[in-house]
Structure formats: structure tokens, C-alpha cells
Motif scaffolding. Structure first.
Motif: not given
Length: 75
Positions: A2-12, A22-35
Motif C-alpha cells: 500500500i503506497s499510502g492511505g489512512f487507518a481509522v480506529t473507531k470507538e469499538n 493495494c497490491v499483494k507483494l507476490d503480484q509485484l514484478d521485481p524487474e518492473r519495480v527496479r525499472a
């Protein structure tokens, strides 16, 4: 990943995570990330200081840096 966002915790004690993408890490291609890291580094260096182009390239570069780190890669 997750490159960014917010987390909100409620009273409950429920927590909502708000993110545009959101992207699962196994869906990221390391070579494309490096490129992408190299591409946005070059774009950042080529852009004029304080320009909108440099700001956009820097944001993309930082996201790719975070992906490199999340994948446990070396840049």
C-alpha cells in the motif's frame, strides 16, 4: 503493498484502512519495480528544480523505493 492511505480506529476498536490501491507483494514484478525506480530517478534528475514534473517524478520514485524495500530488493 500500500503506497499510502489512512487507518481509522473507531470507538469499538474496529480499524478501517483507507487506500486507493493495494497490491499483494507476490503480484509485484521485481524487474518492473527496479525499472520503474530507474525511470523515475532519471525523470527526477532531468526535471527542473521546483517544477511540477520533478514533484510528480519524485512521488513515483519514492513509491518505487518503498516497493523495492517491501520486496527486500537492493536498488
Amino acid at each position: 503493498f500500500i503506497s499510502g492511505g489512512f487507518a481509522v480506529t473507531k470507538e469499538n476498536n474496529e480499524t478501517d484502512v483507507l487506500a486507493t490501491e493495494c497490491v499483494k507483494l507476490d503480484q509485484l514484478d521485481p524487474e518492473r519495480v527496479r525499472a520503474g525506480l530507474a525511470e523515475f530517478r532519471a525523470a527526477m534528475e532531468a526535471a527542473a528544480p521546483d517544477s511540477p514534473e520533478r514533484a510528480r517524478a519524485q512521488i513515483s520514485f519514492e513509491v518505487h523505493e518503498a516497493m523495492v524495500s517491501a520486496l527486500g530488493l537492493t536498488a
